[in-house]
Write a protein that holds these residues in place. Sequence first.
Motif, mmCIF file in Angstrom:
data_model
loop_
_atom_site.group_PDB
_atom_site.id
_atom_site.type_symbol
_atom_site.label_atom_id
_atom_site.label_comp_id
_atom_site.label_asym_id
_atom_site.label_seq_id
_atom_site.Cartn_x
_atom_site.Cartn_y
_atom_site.Cartn_z
ATOM 1 N N ASP A 12 0.841 -1.202 0.000
ATOM 2 C CA ASP A 12 0.000 0.000 0.000
ATOM 3 C C ASP A 12 0.876 1.252 0.000
ATOM 4 O O ASP A 12 1.555 1.544 0.985
ATOM 5 C CB ASP A 12 -0.917 -0.013 1.217
ATOM 6 C CG ASP A 12 -1.985 1.053 1.176
ATOM 7 O OD1 ASP A 12 -1.982 1.881 0.242
ATOM 8 O OD2 ASP A 12 -2.830 1.057 2.089
ATOM 9 N N LEU A 13 0.867 1.984 -1.112
ATOM 10 C CA LEU A 13 1.626 3.229 -1.211
ATOM 11 C C LEU A 13 0.785 4.449 -0.832
ATOM 12 O O LEU A 13 1.302 5.556 -0.751
ATOM 13 C CB LEU A 13 2.169 3.412 -2.639
ATOM 14 C CG LEU A 13 3.130 2.351 -3.161
ATOM 15 C CD1 LEU A 13 3.570 2.699 -4.577
ATOM 16 C CD2 LEU A 13 4.322 2.182 -2.243
ATOM 17 N N ARG A 14 -0.509 4.253 -0.602
ATOM 18 C CA ARG A 14 -1.405 5.389 -0.340
ATOM 19 C C ARG A 14 -1.003 6.238 0.859
ATOM 20 O O ARG A 14 -1.116 7.464 0.788
ATOM 21 C CB ARG A 14 -2.847 4.900 -0.187
ATOM 22 C CG ARG A 14 -3.400 4.293 -1.469
ATOM 23 C CD ARG A 14 -4.747 3.668 -1.266
ATOM 24 N NE ARG A 14 -4.658 2.678 -0.201
ATOM 25 C CZ ARG A 14 -5.692 2.242 0.497
ATOM 26 N NH1 ARG A 14 -6.906 2.682 0.254
ATOM 27 N NH2 ARG A 14 -5.526 1.338 1.434
ATOM 28 N N PRO A 15 -0.503 5.651 1.957
ATOM 29 C CA PRO A 15 -0.125 6.509 3.095
ATOM 30 C C PRO A 15 1.012 7.492 2.784
ATOM 31 O O PRO A 15 1.216 8.450 3.520
ATOM 32 C CB PRO A 15 0.313 5.512 4.174
ATOM 33 C CG PRO A 15 -0.373 4.236 3.821
ATOM 34 C CD PRO A 15 -0.427 4.233 2.307
ATOM 35 N N TYR A 90 1.206 -2.525 -6.269
ATOM 36 C CA TYR A 90 1.389 -1.363 -5.394
ATOM 37 C C TYR A 90 0.091 -0.567 -5.397
ATOM 38 O O TYR A 90 -0.277 0.021 -6.417
ATOM 39 C CB TYR A 90 2.571 -0.518 -5.890
ATOM 40 C CG TYR A 90 3.806 -1.374 -5.985
ATOM 41 C CD1 TYR A 90 4.594 -1.579 -4.869
ATOM 42 C CD2 TYR A 90 4.115 -2.055 -7.159
ATOM 43 C CE1 TYR A 90 5.689 -2.429 -4.929
ATOM 44 C CE2 TYR A 90 5.209 -2.903 -7.226
ATOM 45 C CZ TYR A 90 5.989 -3.081 -6.108
ATOM 46 O OH TYR A 90 7.058 -3.935 -6.166
ATOM 47 N N GLU A 91 -0.608 -0.589 -4.258
ATOM 48 C CA GLU A 91 -1.896 0.096 -4.174
ATOM 49 C C GLU A 91 -1.686 1.605 -4.125
ATOM 50 O O GLU A 91 -0.836 2.104 -3.388
ATOM 51 C CB GLU A 91 -2.661 -0.363 -2.940
ATOM 52 C CG GLU A 91 -4.071 0.174 -2.883
ATOM 53 C CD GLU A 91 -4.913 -0.463 -1.805
ATOM 54 O OE1 GLU A 91 -6.093 -0.093 -1.712
ATOM 55 O OE2 GLU A 91 -4.407 -1.319 -1.054
ATOM 56 N N VAL A 92 -2.472 2.307 -4.931
ATOM 57 C CA VAL A 92 -2.396 3.764 -5.022
ATOM 58 C C VAL A 92 -3.815 4.338 -5.024
ATOM 59 O O VAL A 92 -4.788 3.609 -5.199
ATOM 60 C CB VAL A 92 -1.652 4.220 -6.298
ATOM 61 C CG1 VAL A 92 -0.179 3.828 -6.263
ATOM 62 C CG2 VAL A 92 -2.323 3.675 -7.556
ATOM 63 N N TYR A 102 -6.123 9.907 -13.241
ATOM 64 C CA TYR A 102 -4.918 10.489 -12.659
ATOM 65 C C TYR A 102 -4.529 9.655 -11.446
ATOM 66 O O TYR A 102 -5.285 9.560 -10.488
ATOM 67 C CB TYR A 102 -5.161 11.946 -12.273
ATOM 68 C CG TYR A 102 -5.424 12.809 -13.475
ATOM 69 C CD1 TYR A 102 -4.381 13.450 -14.128
ATOM 70 C CD2 TYR A 102 -6.709 12.946 -13.999
ATOM 71 C CE1 TYR A 102 -4.610 14.215 -15.259
ATOM 72 C CE2 TYR A 102 -6.950 13.711 -15.124
ATOM 73 C CZ TYR A 102 -5.900 14.337 -15.748
ATOM 74 O OH TYR A 102 -6.127 15.087 -16.878
ATOM 75 N N VAL A 103 -3.354 9.037 -11.519
ATOM 76 C CA VAL A 103 -2.848 8.168 -10.468
ATOM 77 C C VAL A 103 -2.014 9.001 -9.502
ATOM 78 O O VAL A 103 -1.170 9.800 -9.928
ATOM 79 C CB VAL A 103 -1.985 7.037 -11.071
ATOM 80 C CG1 VAL A 103 -1.375 6.176 -9.990
ATOM 81 C CG2 VAL A 103 -2.813 6.204 -12.038
ATOM 82 N N THR A 104 -2.247 8.817 -8.211
ATOM 83 C CA THR A 104 -1.468 9.527 -7.197
ATOM 84 C C THR A 104 -0.195 8.746 -6.908
ATOM 85 O O THR A 104 -0.244 7.640 -6.356
ATOM 86 C CB THR A 104 -2.282 9.707 -5.905
ATOM 87 O OG1 THR A 104 -3.515 10.358 -6.214
ATOM 88 C CG2 THR A 104 -1.503 10.534 -4.883
ATOM 89 N N LEU A 105 0.937 9.337 -7.316
ATOM 90 C CA LEU A 105 2.241 8.704 -7.082
ATOM 91 C C LEU A 105 2.958 9.418 -5.949
ATOM 92 O O LEU A 105 3.053 10.647 -5.948
ATOM 93 C CB LEU A 105 3.111 8.797 -8.336
ATOM 94 C CG LEU A 105 2.643 8.023 -9.558
ATOM 95 C CD1 LEU A 105 3.587 8.284 -10.719
ATOM 96 C CD2 LEU A 105 2.571 6.544 -9.247
ATOM 97 N N PRO A 106 3.489 8.658 -4.989
ATOM 98 C CA PRO A 106 4.300 9.289 -3.948
ATOM 99 C C PRO A 106 5.571 9.868 -4.556
ATOM 100 O O PRO A 106 5.981 9.466 -5.648
ATOM 101 C CB PRO A 106 4.623 8.145 -2.987
ATOM 102 C CG PRO A 106 4.289 6.895 -3.695
ATOM 103 C CD PRO A 106 3.404 7.219 -4.855
ATOM 104 N N THR A 107 6.193 10.779 -3.849
ATOM 105 C CA THR A 107 7.449 11.325 -4.351
ATOM 106 C C THR A 107 8.496 10.213 -4.421
ATOM 107 O O THR A 107 8.434 9.246 -3.650
ATOM 108 C CB THR A 107 7.985 12.441 -3.434
ATOM 109 O OG1 THR A 107 8.311 11.865 -2.163
ATOM 110 C CG2 THR A 107 6.971 13.575 -3.278
#
Length: 122
Positions: A12-15, A90-92, A102-107
């Motif tokens: 999970d990459l959402r956090p 990888y959950e986003v 539009y996919v939210t990608l972490p830095t």
Amino acid sequence: MNREFDPARVVDLRPLGGKDWKAVGLGHWLRERERAALRQGWWVLHREPRNRYDANAIAVYLDCRKIGYLSAAKARAYSPMLDALGADGYEVDARIAGIQVYVTLPTPAAVRALVTASHSED
């Protein structure tokens, strides 16, 4: 269903938060009517190192169905880090705007920190 990953092996990459980036290639995977009917669901990125067009390819899935890809530039930047994490997916988060996704990608720094933390636990 085009499932190419094990849903039990998803990180999970959402956090980590991040910035929205447009997914590409939706027209190849979805008819315009399907794109217009997209609804929120379970968004997962999946690496495709054996993709015949781009060894850095990162597919975008909605509810275990491939709907597109990250751009080649984003895939080139993120693929080594995702490979280092070693998960199947990888959950986003993602945002739907009309027929665009539009996919939210972490830095990259946040993903590198996650890679470092995951390797220190080994």
